[in-house]
Design an enzyme around this catalytic site. Structure first.
Site, PDB file in Angstrom:
ATOM      1  N   GLY A   1       0.824  -1.205   0.000  1.00  0.00           N
ATOM      2  CA  GLY A   1       0.000   0.000   0.000  1.00  0.00           C
ATOM      3  C   GLY A   1       0.855   1.251   0.000  1.00  0.00           C
TER       4      GLY A   1
ATOM      5  CD  GLU B   1     -15.023  17.413   3.435  1.00  0.00           C
ATOM      6  OE1 GLU B   1     -14.247  18.042   4.169  1.00  0.00           O
ATOM      7  OE2 GLU B   1     -14.700  16.352   2.881  1.00  0.00           O
TER       8      GLU B   1
HETATM    9  C1  LIG Z   1     -13.524  10.756   0.970  1.00  0.00           C
HETATM   10  C2  LIG Z   1     -12.506  10.723   2.086  1.00  0.00           C
HETATM   11  C3  LIG Z   1     -12.130  11.912   2.698  1.00  0.00           C
HETATM   12  C4  LIG Z   1     -11.190  11.891   3.716  1.00  0.00           C
HETATM   13  N1  LIG Z   1     -10.835  13.082   4.306  1.00  0.00           N
HETATM   14  C5  LIG Z   1      -9.890  13.097   5.262  1.00  0.00           C
HETATM   15  C6  LIG Z   1      -9.451  14.316   5.842  1.00  0.00           C
HETATM   16  O1  LIG Z   1      -9.950  15.394   5.485  1.00  0.00           O
HETATM   17  N2  LIG Z   1      -8.481  14.263   6.782  1.00  0.00           N
HETATM   18  C7  LIG Z   1      -7.916  13.085   7.178  1.00  0.00           C
HETATM   19  O2  LIG Z   1      -7.017  13.089   8.023  1.00  0.00           O
HETATM   20  N3  LIG Z   1      -8.307  11.913   6.660  1.00  0.00           N
HETATM   21  C8  LIG Z   1      -9.276  11.878   5.709  1.00  0.00           C
HETATM   22  N4  LIG Z   1      -9.679  10.692   5.172  1.00  0.00           N
HETATM   23  C9  LIG Z   1      -9.108   9.447   5.701  1.00  0.00           C
HETATM   24  C10 LIG Z   1      -7.735   9.188   5.119  1.00  0.00           C
HETATM   25  O3  LIG Z   1      -7.780   9.309   3.711  1.00  0.00           O
HETATM   26  C11 LIG Z   1      -7.283   7.794   5.531  1.00  0.00           C
HETATM   27  O4  LIG Z   1      -7.274   7.718   6.932  1.00  0.00           O
HETATM   28  C12 LIG Z   1      -5.896   7.486   4.985  1.00  0.00           C
HETATM   29  O5  LIG Z   1      -5.928   7.457   3.581  1.00  0.00           O
HETATM   30  C13 LIG Z   1      -5.400   6.140   5.518  1.00  0.00           C
HETATM   31  O6  LIG Z   1      -4.129   5.895   4.990  1.00  0.00           O
HETATM   32  P1  LIG Z   1      -3.662   4.395   4.719  1.00  0.00           P
HETATM   33  O7  LIG Z   1      -2.236   4.494   4.311  1.00  0.00           O
HETATM   34  O8  LIG Z   1      -4.017   3.527   5.852  1.00  0.00           O
HETATM   35  O9  LIG Z   1      -4.566   3.908   3.498  1.00  0.00           O
HETATM   36  P2  LIG Z   1      -4.776   4.531   2.047  1.00  0.00           P
HETATM   37  O10 LIG Z   1      -4.307   5.923   1.991  1.00  0.00           O
HETATM   38  O11 LIG Z   1      -6.196   4.256   1.707  1.00  0.00           O
HETATM   39  O12 LIG Z   1      -3.829   3.653   1.127  1.00  0.00           O
HETATM   40  C14 LIG Z   1      -4.022   2.281   0.948  1.00  0.00           C
HETATM   41  C15 LIG Z   1      -3.265   1.857  -0.296  1.00  0.00           C
HETATM   42  O13 LIG Z   1      -3.233   0.442  -0.347  1.00  0.00           O
HETATM   43  C16 LIG Z   1      -3.490  -0.012  -1.654  1.00  0.00           C
HETATM   44  N5  LIG Z   1      -4.013  -1.378  -1.556  1.00  0.00           N
HETATM   45  C17 LIG Z   1      -5.170  -1.788  -1.001  1.00  0.00           C
HETATM   46  N6  LIG Z   1      -5.265  -3.132  -1.035  1.00  0.00           N
HETATM   47  C18 LIG Z   1      -4.137  -3.584  -1.639  1.00  0.00           C
HETATM   48  C19 LIG Z   1      -3.648  -4.876  -1.955  1.00  0.00           C
HETATM   49  N7  LIG Z   1      -4.328  -5.990  -1.647  1.00  0.00           N
HETATM   50  N8  LIG Z   1      -2.461  -4.962  -2.587  1.00  0.00           N
HETATM   51  C20 LIG Z   1      -1.752  -3.850  -2.930  1.00  0.00           C
HETATM   52  N9  LIG Z   1      -2.170  -2.608  -2.633  1.00  0.00           N
HETATM   53  C21 LIG Z   1      -3.338  -2.467  -1.975  1.00  0.00           C
HETATM   54  C22 LIG Z   1      -4.472   1.013  -2.208  1.00  0.00           C
HETATM   55  O14 LIG Z   1      -4.442   1.030  -3.632  1.00  0.00           O
HETATM   56  C23 LIG Z   1      -3.942   2.301  -1.589  1.00  0.00           C
HETATM   57  O15 LIG Z   1      -2.997   2.932  -2.423  1.00  0.00           O
HETATM   58  C24 LIG Z   1     -10.610  10.674   4.139  1.00  0.00           C
HETATM   59  C25 LIG Z   1     -10.980   9.479   3.516  1.00  0.00           C
HETATM   60  C26 LIG Z   1     -11.915   9.500   2.482  1.00  0.00           C
HETATM   61  C27 LIG Z   1     -12.311   8.218   1.801  1.00  0.00           C
END
Ligand SMILES: Cc1cc2nc3c(=O)[nH]c(=O)nc-3n(C[C@H](O)[C@H](O)[C@H](O)COP(=O)(O)OP(=O)(O)OC[C@H]3O[C@@H](n4cnc5c(N)ncnc54)[C@H](O)[C@@H]3O)c2cc1C
Length: 441
Positions: A10, A172
């Protein structure tokens, strides 16, 4: 010393932060695996869905993030299985990667509460770029159809939009759809007046933005109503279909609202890869210890939305926010470097940076500890923070230009429909070969 291989699944907020923090780490090679070729800035997805920003403004190629990081490589692929005993990650295409440390940062997906098969086509999630583009196209096509429609009932349906869930994403979306319809599109369509457009925000609880202070919720609701959004509370959605949404209200009455586009913003759940780790979970999230590692396996870390981390002395896990994922990413990099150097691993401590959400084009709510702000100042703060968090200079410039342009002109540049056009049909018109006569011809 033997080189250690860190595989990160990810390249979202958490994975990217972990990989970058391992830049220059001694005796460490990093492989970043993602099923997409781009990092996505999800907080601005609603602006792509409502034609404020083009998709490329909030996505950046993962490879370019690591162009100058010599100890990192990128693999486009979907992680499918993990053999923790042998320390092997298997991808969907059958290829394998051996790891010394695995960092699971695969994030979350839209939570349909088991109704995805039935409702997924009609209740549109707001989680990835294809979701946002699909919403944008359906909104724009609904306006096109409404402009031509004679039947007042059908026309009313085509100009009704629903957001389900009044958390930050639902608020939003509702505010931005109402502004797009009433302040931008209504000016370009001869037969659509601003008051023809209805935007409904349906919420099961009793206020909008429940993670915020009640006073900020009340301010946000006031502003939403001024934008033309109707919020309804105590609504339990029982069905979503092509015609609209059915819900039960507080009095137990069943209500059906006909709508052209329904956005599903009721929250997220971990991606299914979480279940492949073979570790304890809490509501589908991988349970981790105070180092962000599995309690039973110091070679596997989980961070961000896919992980369940409960700070010492607290009862609730950390929320699904970008700063949580980013801080955990930077932390596991330190923990791995300490492990490789034979030192003890540090404990993770989250530094709360507060929460914020926008309510339309020039208002927002911000809460940092006991500090609360709302209105235009909060909106400027929101703009600044989001531009600074965007990956890549080009994206920052693109977003700032698009915002300035739409703020000054009240126009939206990204109003492009691509799916409504049938290219195959077009080619047939140009095809010089004689076509068989149909029965009716
Ligand atoms: C519409 C929306 C608005 C948001 N607004 C805010 C905000 O204003 N402020 C804030 O702090 N947070 C916000 N968030 C929350 C924030 O985006 C998440 O908390 C954050 O993205 C989490 O980061 P992460 O690295 O855990 O996952 P992500 O950023 O979601 O990244 C996960 C990655 O893993 C990859 N992946 C998934 N499964 C697999 C697999 N099996 N194999 C390979 N790759 C894989 C995906 O393609 C992705 O690139 C928002 C979320 C959404 C959906």
């Amino acid at each position: 010393m033997r080189e250690r291989h860190v595989v990160i699944v990810g390249a979202g907020f958490g994975g990217l932060a972990a990989a970058r923090a391992l830049k220059g780490a001694r005796d460490v090679q990093v492989t970043v695996v993602d099923r997409e070729n781009h990092h996505l800035f999800q907080p601005l997805l609603y602006q792509v869905a409502t034609a404020s920003l083009p998709p490329q403004a909030i996505a950046s190629p993962i490879r370019s993030s690591f162009r100058r990081q010599r100890n990192a490589r990128v693999v486009l692929g979907e992680a499918a299985e993990v053999d923790r005993e042998q320390r092997i990650l298997t991808l969907r295409d059958g290829s394998t990667l051996r790891y010394d440390y695995l960092v699971v940062a695969a994030g979350a997906k839209t939570n349909y509460f088991g109704k995805w098969a039935e409702w997924g086509d009609h209740a549109l999630g707001v989680k990835d770029l294809s979701d946002a583009i699909r919403i944008r196209e359906r909104i724009l096509l609904a306006f096109e159809a409404a402009e031509r429609e004679e039947d007042p009932e059908v026309r009313a349906r085509l100009l009704t939009f629903i957001a389900i869930g009044a958390g930050p994403t639902g608020v939003e979306m509702a505010g931005a759809i109402s502004e797009l319809g009433r302040q931008v599109l209504a000016k370009d369509y001869r037969r659509i007046a601003p008051n023809d457009i209805q935007v409904l925000l349906l919420e099961r609880g009793d206020r909008v933005l429940s993670p915020f202070d009640p006073e900020l919720s009340a301010r946000a609701l006031e502003h939403l109503e001024a934008l033309g959004v109707t919020a309804r509370f105590g609504c339990s959605v029982t069905d979503v279909d092509a015609e609209g949404v059915t819900y039960t209200n507080r009095k137990g009455e069943v209500v059906k609202v006909h709508a052209a586009v329904t956005c599903w913003a009721t929250g997220v759940q971990p991606v299914s890869f979480a279940a492949k780790i073979g570790a304890a979970t809490h509501r589908g999230k991988i349970v981790v210890d105070q180092h962000c590692a599995l309690p039973s396996d110091r070679h596997v870390y989980a961070i961000g939305d896919i992980a369940h981390f409960v700070p010492t002395g607290e009862e609730r896990g950390l929320p699904g926010l970008a700063p949580v994922a980013m801080q955990q990413g930077a932390h596991v990099a330190k923990a791995i470097a300490s492990d490789v150097a034979g030192k003890s691993r540090p404990t993770f401590r989250y530094v709360d940076k507060g929460i914020m959400a926008t309510v339309g084009r020039s208002a927002a709510v911000v809460e940092v500890g006991n500090f609360r702000a709302w209105g235009h100042f909060a909106w400027l703060t929101w703009c600044f923070v989001h531009v600074m968090l965007l990956i890549g200079f080009a994206n920052r410039v693109l977003v700032m230009l698009a915002w300035t342009w739409s703020y000054v002109t009240m126009k939206r540049g990204a109003r492009i429909i691509t799916s409504g056009h049938d290219a195959a049909h077009e080619n047939q018109d140009l095809d010089p070969r004689p076509r068989p006569m149909s029965e009716s011809q």
